[in-house]
Design a protein around this motif. Structure first.
Motif, PDB file in Angstrom:
ATOM      1  N   MET A 187       0.833  -1.219   0.000  1.00 49.77           N
ATOM      2  CA  MET A 187       0.000   0.000   0.000  1.00 49.77           C
ATOM      3  C   MET A 187       0.862   1.262   0.000  1.00 49.77           C
ATOM      4  SD  MET A 187      -3.073  -0.443  -0.401  1.00 49.77           S
ATOM      5  CE  MET A 187      -3.646   1.239  -0.205  1.00 49.77           C
ATOM      6  N   ASN A 188       0.261   2.316  -0.501  1.00 46.77           N
ATOM      7  CA  ASN A 188       0.981   3.580  -0.489  1.00 46.77           C
ATOM      8  C   ASN A 188       0.939   4.179   0.907  1.00 46.77           C
ATOM      9  OD1 ASN A 188       0.995   3.402  -3.382  1.00 46.77           O
ATOM     10  ND2 ASN A 188      -1.166   3.985  -3.272  1.00 46.77           N
ATOM     11  N   ASP A 189       1.980   4.864   1.224  1.00 45.59           N
ATOM     12  CA  ASP A 189       2.012   5.569   2.495  1.00 45.59           C
ATOM     13  C   ASP A 189       1.367   6.944   2.284  1.00 45.59           C
ATOM     14  OD1 ASP A 189       2.489   6.944   4.761  1.00 45.59           O
ATOM     15  OD2 ASP A 189       4.611   6.398   4.916  1.00 45.59           O
ATOM     16  N   ASN A 190       0.066   7.013   2.572  1.00 42.96           N
ATOM     17  CA  ASN A 190      -0.663   8.258   2.317  1.00 42.96           C
ATOM     18  C   ASN A 190      -0.109   9.431   3.107  1.00 42.96           C
ATOM     19  OD1 ASN A 190      -2.494   7.717   0.301  1.00 42.96           O
ATOM     20  ND2 ASN A 190      -3.963   6.768   1.704  1.00 42.96           N
ATOM     21  N   HIS A 191       0.451   9.137   4.270  1.00 42.98           N
ATOM     22  CA  HIS A 191       0.996  10.193   5.111  1.00 42.98           C
ATOM     23  C   HIS A 191       2.220  10.832   4.475  1.00 42.98           C
ATOM     24  CE1 HIS A 191      -1.086  10.734   8.831  1.00 42.98           C
ATOM     25  NE2 HIS A 191      -0.064  11.450   9.268  1.00 42.98           N
ATOM     26  N   ALA A 192       3.124   9.949   4.001  1.00 44.06           N
ATOM     27  CA  ALA A 192       4.333  10.449   3.336  1.00 44.06           C
ATOM     28  C   ALA A 192       3.952  11.208   2.075  1.00 44.06           C
ATOM     29  CB  ALA A 192       5.268   9.290   3.002  1.00 44.06           C
ATOM     30  N   LEU A 193       2.944  10.698   1.363  1.00 41.35           N
ATOM     31  CA  LEU A 193       2.513  11.379   0.141  1.00 41.35           C
ATOM     32  C   LEU A 193       1.879  12.733   0.466  1.00 41.35           C
ATOM     33  CD1 LEU A 193       0.914   8.447  -1.926  1.00 41.35           C
ATOM     34  CD2 LEU A 193       3.069   9.615  -2.409  1.00 41.35           C
ATOM     35  N   GLN A 194       1.090  12.755   1.545  1.00 40.74           N
ATOM     36  CA  GLN A 194       0.433  14.013   1.902  1.00 40.74           C
ATOM     37  C   GLN A 194       1.458  15.099   2.233  1.00 40.74           C
ATOM     38  OE1 GLN A 194      -1.948  14.291   5.521  1.00 40.74           O
ATOM     39  NE2 GLN A 194      -3.572  15.306   4.380  1.00 40.74           N
ATOM     40  N   ALA A 195       2.554  14.676   2.830  1.00 40.65           N
ATOM     41  CA  ALA A 195       3.604  15.643   3.185  1.00 40.65           C
ATOM     42  C   ALA A 195       4.235  16.278   1.945  1.00 40.65           C
ATOM     43  CB  ALA A 195       4.677  14.967   4.028  1.00 40.65           C
ATOM     44  N   ILE A 196       4.052  15.636   0.772  1.00 46.41           N
ATOM     45  CA  ILE A 196       4.560  16.249  -0.456  1.00 46.41           C
ATOM     46  C   ILE A 196       3.404  16.673  -1.365  1.00 46.41           C
ATOM     47  CG2 ILE A 196       6.847  15.187  -0.389  1.00 46.41           C
ATOM     48  CD1 ILE A 196       5.786  13.124  -2.473  1.00 46.41           C
ATOM     49  N   GLY A 197       2.252  16.937  -0.745  1.00 43.64           N
ATOM     50  CA  GLY A 197       1.186  17.605  -1.479  1.00 43.64           C
ATOM     51  C   GLY A 197       0.071  16.738  -2.024  1.00 43.64           C
ATOM     52  N   TRP A 198       0.023  15.468  -1.641  1.00 44.20           N
ATOM     53  CA  TRP A 198      -1.021  14.553  -2.129  1.00 44.20           C
ATOM     54  C   TRP A 198      -2.312  14.871  -1.385  1.00 44.20           C
ATOM     55  CZ3 TRP A 198      -1.600  11.112  -5.958  1.00 44.20           C
ATOM     56  CH2 TRP A 198      -2.410   9.982  -5.818  1.00 44.20           C
ATOM     57  N   PRO A 199      -3.324  15.393  -2.082  1.00 44.60           N
ATOM     58  CA  PRO A 199      -4.528  15.809  -1.365  1.00 44.60           C
ATOM     59  C   PRO A 199      -5.401  14.616  -0.980  1.00 44.60           C
ATOM     60  CG  PRO A 199      -4.675  16.406  -3.707  1.00 44.60           C
ATOM     61  CD  PRO A 199      -3.415  15.610  -3.535  1.00 44.60           C
ATOM     62  N   LEU A 200      -5.785  14.544   0.270  1.00 46.89           N
ATOM     63  CA  LEU A 200      -6.640  13.462   0.764  1.00 46.89           C
ATOM     64  C   LEU A 200      -8.013  14.028   1.123  1.00 46.89           C
ATOM     65  CD1 LEU A 200      -4.121  11.675   3.181  1.00 46.89           C
ATOM     66  CD2 LEU A 200      -4.770  10.948   0.875  1.00 46.89           C
ATOM     67  N   ASP A 201      -9.050  13.235   0.899  1.00 47.45           N
ATOM     68  CA  ASP A 201     -10.374  13.683   1.320  1.00 47.45           C
ATOM     69  C   ASP A 201     -10.613  13.259   2.773  1.00 47.45           C
ATOM     70  OD1 ASP A 201     -11.033  11.008   1.322  1.00 47.45           O
ATOM     71  OD2 ASP A 201     -12.330  11.108  -0.445  1.00 47.45           O
ATOM     72  N   GLU A 202     -11.837  13.493   3.266  1.00 46.92           N
ATOM     73  CA  GLU A 202     -12.095  13.220   4.681  1.00 46.92           C
ATOM     74  C   GLU A 202     -12.048  11.733   5.013  1.00 46.92           C
ATOM     75  OE1 GLU A 202     -16.215  13.886   2.784  1.00 46.92           O
ATOM     76  OE2 GLU A 202     -14.129  14.435   2.440  1.00 46.92           O
ATOM     77  N   HIS A 203     -12.115  10.875   3.973  1.00 48.58           N
ATOM     78  CA  HIS A 203     -12.004   9.433   4.214  1.00 48.58           C
ATOM     79  C   HIS A 203     -10.562   8.935   4.078  1.00 48.58           C
ATOM     80  CE1 HIS A 203     -16.332   9.591   3.863  1.00 48.58           C
ATOM     81  NE2 HIS A 203     -16.222  10.093   2.653  1.00 48.58           N
ATOM     82  N   GLY A 204      -9.635   9.859   3.878  1.00 48.13           N
ATOM     83  CA  GLY A 204      -8.239   9.465   3.739  1.00 48.13           C
ATOM     84  C   GLY A 204      -7.904   8.930   2.356  1.00 48.13           C
ATOM     85  N   ARG A 205      -8.832   9.149   1.409  1.00 53.15           N
ATOM     86  CA  ARG A 205      -8.568   8.697   0.035  1.00 53.15           C
ATOM     87  C   ARG A 205      -8.025   9.873  -0.782  1.00 53.15           C
ATOM     88  NH1 ARG A 205     -14.233   7.046  -2.248  1.00 53.15           N
ATOM     89  NH2 ARG A 205     -14.466   9.268  -1.826  1.00 53.15           N
ATOM     90  N   PRO A 206      -7.407   9.588  -1.952  1.00 49.26           N
ATOM     91  CA  PRO A 206      -7.009  10.695  -2.825  1.00 49.26           C
ATOM     92  C   PRO A 206      -8.231  11.563  -3.129  1.00 49.26           C
ATOM     93  CG  PRO A 206      -6.154   8.611  -3.656  1.00 49.26           C
ATOM     94  CD  PRO A 206      -7.035   8.274  -2.497  1.00 49.26           C
ATOM     95  N   ALA A 207      -8.089  12.865  -2.972  1.00 47.13           N
ATOM     96  CA  ALA A 207      -9.242  13.753  -3.069  1.00 47.13           C
ATOM     97  C   ALA A 207      -9.775  13.904  -4.491  1.00 47.13           C
ATOM     98  CB  ALA A 207      -8.875  15.122  -2.502  1.00 47.13           C
ATOM     99  N   VAL A 208      -8.974  13.558  -5.484  1.00 48.48           N
ATOM    100  CA  VAL A 208      -9.400  13.750  -6.870  1.00 48.48           C
ATOM    101  C   VAL A 208      -9.971  12.433  -7.410  1.00 48.48           C
ATOM    102  CG1 VAL A 208      -8.662  14.497  -9.178  1.00 48.48           C
ATOM    103  CG2 VAL A 208      -7.544  15.433  -7.131  1.00 48.48           C
ATOM    104  N   ALA A 209     -11.244  12.460  -7.819  1.00 46.23           N
ATOM    105  CA  ALA A 209     -11.922  11.232  -8.255  1.00 46.23           C
ATOM    106  C   ALA A 209     -11.190  10.584  -9.438  1.00 46.23           C
ATOM    107  CB  ALA A 209     -13.367  11.543  -8.620  1.00 46.23           C
ATOM    108  N   ALA A 210     -10.762  11.413 -10.378  1.00 45.88           N
ATOM    109  CA  ALA A 210     -10.088  10.862 -11.565  1.00 45.88           C
ATOM    110  C   ALA A 210      -8.799  10.135 -11.175  1.00 45.88           C
ATOM    111  CB  ALA A 210      -9.782  11.983 -12.553  1.00 45.88           C
ATOM    112  N   TRP A 211      -8.166  10.582 -10.113  1.00 47.32           N
ATOM    113  CA  TRP A 211      -6.938   9.926  -9.653  1.00 47.32           C
ATOM    114  C   TRP A 211      -7.257   8.556  -9.070  1.00 47.32           C
ATOM    115  CZ3 TRP A 211      -3.441  14.070  -6.813  1.00 47.32           C
ATOM    116  CH2 TRP A 211      -3.210  15.128  -7.700  1.00 47.32           C
ATOM    117  N   ARG A 212      -8.361   8.498  -8.310  1.00 47.74           N
ATOM    118  CA  ARG A 212      -8.751   7.204  -7.724  1.00 47.74           C
ATOM    119  C   ARG A 212      -9.028   6.198  -8.836  1.00 47.74           C
ATOM    120  NH1 ARG A 212     -11.918  10.642  -4.280  1.00 47.74           N
ATOM    121  NH2 ARG A 212     -13.865  10.010  -5.281  1.00 47.74           N
TER     122      ARG A 212
END
Ligand SMILES: Nc1nc2c(ncn2[C@@H]2O[C@H](COP(=O)(O)OP(=O)(O)OP(=O)(O)O)[C@@H](O)[C@H]2O)c(=O)[nH]1
Ligand SMILES: [Zn+2]
Length: 399
Positions: free
Chosen positions: A1-26
């Protein structure tokens, strides 16, 4: 699995469920189940360096159709449609048994924002400066650096990007005439551009920028040399982290420096993207000057003649406003200058698009990365995704 925390620290936007905030990205992540998301930090002739966290750089290969053939030649993807700094890409790990093969980019995630400029050269090109930037801090000192016309130019270039511009006036503690400087920027209010005056050395003062630095967002600083970009960066990074950074970095250069850290995590949870080449900004031809100078545009609507050139026509509302002291003649002159530049760039852009359309109808242009056949998915052993990845400071040829 991806480390969402590490990604968020470099600008990966997460929604309130901790998923990538952009639907097209999901959706694209589902299309490439074995690929991992990464952010482009460096672009080279033969490949890219991408990051999967604040400290982790990965050298990867670009897809074959991103090779650097001029975009008007057959089969090449136009430069601005290939990944650039700040882009998020999906990377397929190299097979375990392939010793020399690097991981390969298989898809470019749709850009949330893109800051572009016109590039000089024989063939007119657009150049991506940075992708997926949420906030652009236009930094200008309240000293001799202060220049409303330069600020207007930056704002014009940023306006079509999708990023939010914020004017940051530094050296508040050293300024002689703060009210006068703010007065000179009063017309920016018509464009709803926030203006903040700070002492870049003082964390409490710089805290006024926090509304634009939420976790998972990305900001860039632009402005002329000496404006205070490094000073602001250091203050935003925070004393705790800066200490860590200083120890590590002093081995190499013996001083604080951020030049080789392309994605800088901030105390606020946002990150700063370090973009070389944001100093001089030439329009791409796509900018809307009237929208950026909505005050002048509104005045022009009151001119007696529809096609008033605001030169010597009778009943010119713009000249009247200048004479009444309601419009700064320097702002108007800059508006005219920028309009000329944008018109010139738009002509060249149209020319180039015609060339590109001709190549496309010949059936030679490449489909987007995500539509192309990808390498066979490979099984990845769980728990050791980054062990074999080269570090960011491995040997790469400069462009
Ligand atoms: N007193 C005071 N000094 C500042 C402030 N902002 C910047 N300075 C000083 O101005 C000088 C230039 O600031 P830098 O942060 O190096 O400017 P820069 O924009 O990074 O310049 P380049 O790296 O050349 O692009 C430094 O000596 C800073 O200490 C401020 O708000 N107050
Ligand atoms: Zn007029």
């Amino acid at each position: 699995m991806n480390d969402n925390h590490a990604l968020q620290a470099i600008g990966w936007p997460l929604d309130e469920h901790g998923r990538p905030a952009v639907a097209a990205w999901r959706e694209m992540l589902e299309d490439f189940p074995t690929a991992y998301p990464a952010r482009v930090v460096e672009q080279h002739r033969t490949g890219y360096v991408v990051a999967v966290g604040p400290e982790e750089g990965v050298a990867v290969e670009s897809p074959p159709h991103w090779q650097r053939a001029p975009s008007y030649k057959k089969g090449a993807t136009p430069t601005e449609q290939r990944a650039g700094v700040g882009d998020w890409v999906l990377v397929e790990p190299a097979p375990e048994d392939a010793i020399v093969t690097k991981d390969q980019i298989v898809a470019l995630l749709p850009r949330r924002t893109a800051i572009k400029r016109g590039a000089a050269g024989e063939h007119y090109k657009q150049q991506l400066i940075a992708a997926n930037v949420d906030t652009v801090f236009v930094v200008c000192g309240l000293d001799s650096d202060f220049n409303p016309r330069r600020i207007e130019r930056y704002l014009l270039l940023i306006s079509g990007s999708g990023a939010v511009p914020v004017v940051v006036l530094t050296k508040l503690d050293q300024a002689d005439d703060v009210p006068g400087s703010l007065e000179a920027l009063i017309d920016l209010a018509a464009q709803d551009v926030p203006v903040r005056a700070v002492n870049a050395l003082d964390p409490d003062s710089v805290a006024s920028l926090n509304p634009w630095l939420r976790p998972g967002t990305t900001a860039v600083l632009v402005g002329s040399s000496g404006a205070g970009k490094s000073t602001l960066t250091n203050t935003l990074v925070g004393s705790e982290r800066m200490k860590t950074g200083a120890v590590r970095e002093s081995d190499e250069r013996g001083r604080h420096t951020t030049t080789h850290r392309a994605l800088i995590p901030l105390e606020s949870g946002a990150c700063l993207i370090d973009t070389p080449g944001m100093r001089e900004l030439k329009p791409t031809g796509e900018e809307d000057v009237a929208e950026n100078f909505s005050d002048i545009d509104a005045l022009g609507a009151n001119c007696r003649f529809r096609d008033c050139r605001h030169a010597s026509e009778p009943g010119c509302a713009i000249r009247a406003a200048i004479e009444d002291g309601k419009l700064d003649p320097r702002r108007f002159a800059n508006y005219v200058k920028l309009q000329d530049e944008v018109a010139g760039a738009a002509d060249k852009l149209a020319e180039r698009q015609t060339q590109h359309a001709a190549a496309t109808t010949n059936g030679t242009a490449a489909p987007p990365a995500s539509a192309r056949p990808t390498r066979k998915p490979v099984e990845k052993a769980p728990g050791k995704p980054s062990r074999q990845r080269p570090r960011i400071d491995d040997d790469y040829g400069e462009d």
